[in-house]
Motif scaffolding. Sequence first.
Motif, mmCIF file in Angstrom:
data_model
loop_
_atom_site.group_PDB
_atom_site.id
_atom_site.type_symbol
_atom_site.label_atom_id
_atom_site.label_comp_id
_atom_site.label_asym_id
_atom_site.label_seq_id
_atom_site.Cartn_x
_atom_site.Cartn_y
_atom_site.Cartn_z
ATOM 1 N N ILE A 39 -42.646 -47.287 38.798
ATOM 2 C CA ILE A 39 -41.033 -47.036 39.375
ATOM 3 C C ILE A 39 -40.561 -47.768 40.508
ATOM 4 O O ILE A 39 -39.440 -47.625 40.873
ATOM 5 N N LEU A 40 -41.638 -48.058 41.421
ATOM 6 C CA LEU A 40 -41.039 -48.498 42.782
ATOM 7 C C LEU A 40 -40.428 -49.744 42.862
ATOM 8 O O LEU A 40 -39.540 -49.763 43.661
ATOM 9 N N PRO A 41 -40.659 -50.658 42.018
ATOM 10 C CA PRO A 41 -39.725 -51.752 42.092
ATOM 11 C C PRO A 41 -38.230 -51.427 41.922
ATOM 12 O O PRO A 41 -37.170 -51.866 42.390
ATOM 13 N N GLY A 42 -38.052 -50.382 40.831
ATOM 14 C CA GLY A 42 -36.813 -50.078 40.606
ATOM 15 C C GLY A 42 -36.144 -49.463 41.829
ATOM 16 O O GLY A 42 -35.085 -49.660 42.160
ATOM 17 N N TRP A 43 -36.905 -48.521 42.448
ATOM 18 C CA TRP A 43 -36.363 -47.678 43.683
ATOM 19 C C TRP A 43 -35.921 -48.838 44.798
ATOM 20 O O TRP A 43 -35.248 -48.779 45.651
ATOM 21 N N LEU A 44 -36.987 -50.066 44.987
ATOM 22 C CA LEU A 44 -36.843 -50.943 45.799
ATOM 23 C C LEU A 44 -35.671 -51.623 45.655
ATOM 24 O O LEU A 44 -34.757 -51.973 46.590
ATOM 25 N N TRP A 45 -35.424 -52.027 44.339
ATOM 26 C CA TRP A 45 -33.998 -52.517 44.158
ATOM 27 C C TRP A 45 -32.702 -51.683 44.365
ATOM 28 O O TRP A 45 -31.946 -52.472 45.015
ATOM 29 N N ALA A 80 -32.482 -49.484 46.613
ATOM 30 C CA ALA A 80 -32.440 -49.609 47.911
ATOM 31 C C ALA A 80 -31.845 -50.580 48.714
ATOM 32 O O ALA A 80 -31.096 -50.659 49.563
ATOM 33 N N ALA A 81 -32.272 -51.619 48.220
ATOM 34 C CA ALA A 81 -31.781 -53.017 48.841
ATOM 35 C C ALA A 81 -30.616 -53.287 48.469
ATOM 36 O O ALA A 81 -29.751 -53.755 49.218
ATOM 37 N N PHE A 82 -30.057 -53.188 47.029
ATOM 38 C CA PHE A 82 -28.688 -53.461 46.695
ATOM 39 C C PHE A 82 -27.775 -52.753 46.428
ATOM 40 O O PHE A 82 -26.726 -52.912 46.010
ATOM 41 N N VAL A 97 -28.144 -48.612 48.109
ATOM 42 C CA VAL A 97 -28.027 -48.114 49.148
ATOM 43 C C VAL A 97 -27.864 -48.664 50.497
ATOM 44 O O VAL A 97 -26.851 -47.927 51.294
ATOM 45 N N THR A 98 -28.449 -49.579 50.852
ATOM 46 C CA THR A 98 -28.146 -50.159 52.011
ATOM 47 C C THR A 98 -26.838 -50.700 52.334
ATOM 48 O O THR A 98 -26.447 -50.493 53.151
ATOM 49 N N PRO A 99 -26.223 -51.513 51.232
ATOM 50 C CA PRO A 99 -24.691 -51.907 51.278
ATOM 51 C C PRO A 99 -23.734 -50.594 51.417
ATOM 52 O O PRO A 99 -22.825 -50.743 52.102
ATOM 53 N N VAL A 100 -24.236 -49.679 50.851
ATOM 54 C CA VAL A 100 -23.304 -48.344 50.849
ATOM 55 C C VAL A 100 -23.304 -47.693 52.187
ATOM 56 O O VAL A 100 -22.379 -47.451 52.956
ATOM 57 N N ILE A 101 -24.642 -47.857 53.191
ATOM 58 C CA ILE A 101 -24.806 -47.176 54.357
ATOM 59 C C ILE A 101 -24.027 -48.268 55.192
ATOM 60 O O ILE A 101 -23.122 -47.766 56.260
ATOM 61 N N VAL A 102 -24.026 -49.616 55.071
ATOM 62 C CA VAL A 102 -23.139 -50.659 55.884
ATOM 63 C C VAL A 102 -21.729 -50.138 55.819
ATOM 64 O O VAL A 102 -21.139 -50.295 56.722
ATOM 65 N N MET A 103 -21.207 -50.032 54.512
ATOM 66 C CA MET A 103 -20.073 -49.890 54.404
ATOM 67 C C MET A 103 -19.341 -48.671 54.904
ATOM 68 O O MET A 103 -18.319 -48.564 55.181
ATOM 69 N N VAL A 104 -20.085 -47.553 54.771
ATOM 70 C CA VAL A 104 -19.588 -46.393 55.290
ATOM 71 C C VAL A 104 -19.642 -46.445 56.978
ATOM 72 O O VAL A 104 -18.564 -46.064 57.442
ATOM 73 N N SER A 105 -20.614 -47.175 57.493
ATOM 74 C CA SER A 105 -20.354 -47.681 58.954
ATOM 75 C C SER A 105 -19.267 -48.363 59.273
ATOM 76 O O SER A 105 -18.706 -47.929 60.284
ATOM 77 N N LEU A 106 -19.058 -49.269 58.451
ATOM 78 C CA LEU A 106 -17.838 -50.167 58.674
ATOM 79 C C LEU A 106 -16.672 -49.529 58.608
ATOM 80 O O LEU A 106 -15.613 -49.835 59.400
#
Length: 302
Positions: free
Chosen positions: A29-35, A37-39, A41-50
């Motif tokens: 299941i790790l590839p799914g979680w990495l996917w 996280a990359a596409f 979780v990370t954009p959501v965090i960036v947009m929250v900061s923005l």
Amino acid sequence: MERAVRTDLPGLTRRRRRPGEALGPYLMILPGWLWLAAFFVTPVIVMVSLSLQTGNFIDGFRQTFHFSTYADVVRTYHVQLVRSLVYGAAATLACAVVGYPVAYWIAFRAGRHKSVFLFLMLLPFFVSFVIRTQSWNVVLADHGVLLGPLKDIGLLPAGFHLLATPYAVIGGLTYNFLPFMVLPVYVALERVDPKVIEASTDLYASRAQTFLRVVLPLSLPGVFAGVLLTFVPACADYVNAGILGGPSTTMIGNIIQTEYFTNLDYPGASALSFVLMGALLLVVFTYARALGTDEVLEAAAR
């Protein structure tokens, strides 16, 4: 005389698992979680900061935790937000009214040609989303292939028009997202055991009673999934309102697009995106609670 020791007990014969076997499911299941996280979780965090920054495109943006941006965008664009939810709900309802009979007919009446009819339903969607929506612009034009002949023979007044109206936008949303309703409902109906329907007939149930008390409850998981898959993207869509609508039918997706790419107001556009996300989550949770998610999941597991 010594007692024989039993070696067939589960506790004695159980093989000790190696570390690799214990980690196997997590590695799969790790590839799914990495996917995610990359596409996601990370954009959501960036947009929250923005969304909490202040500044402009020329001088740059800096983090100031400016939470009032959310209140500002809601106060300014609440009409478009409510309109998007209303258009999305209307398109979802239209998809359910049109799509359920189509899925029912394919599941119970198409016979061995089910795959053919499913392919024919999906065939137009191999064409670009924008081109399909633009084709509706041609069809619904004031003197197009639909309204032109009706006006010529006097069935419609000369000033009648559909473009730039809510009906055109909702019609475009219904057309573009119809498969998202039909396919989940079809899958749920396909799982209905014909013997259950025969049993209801043997118990002297009419066709209407069989549908309302047997078929419809068993198909609720598909309806639930279809509503979610239709409502969420329909509310966030901006192509249909941009091509088929006008200034009075602007949706929140059009506002977000304009703020991002024209006005370059990244904090405001980000805040609008999260306001839309929150509104959609609220509606979805309310719908799931009203429908009874536990009962739907139990029906799906049967």
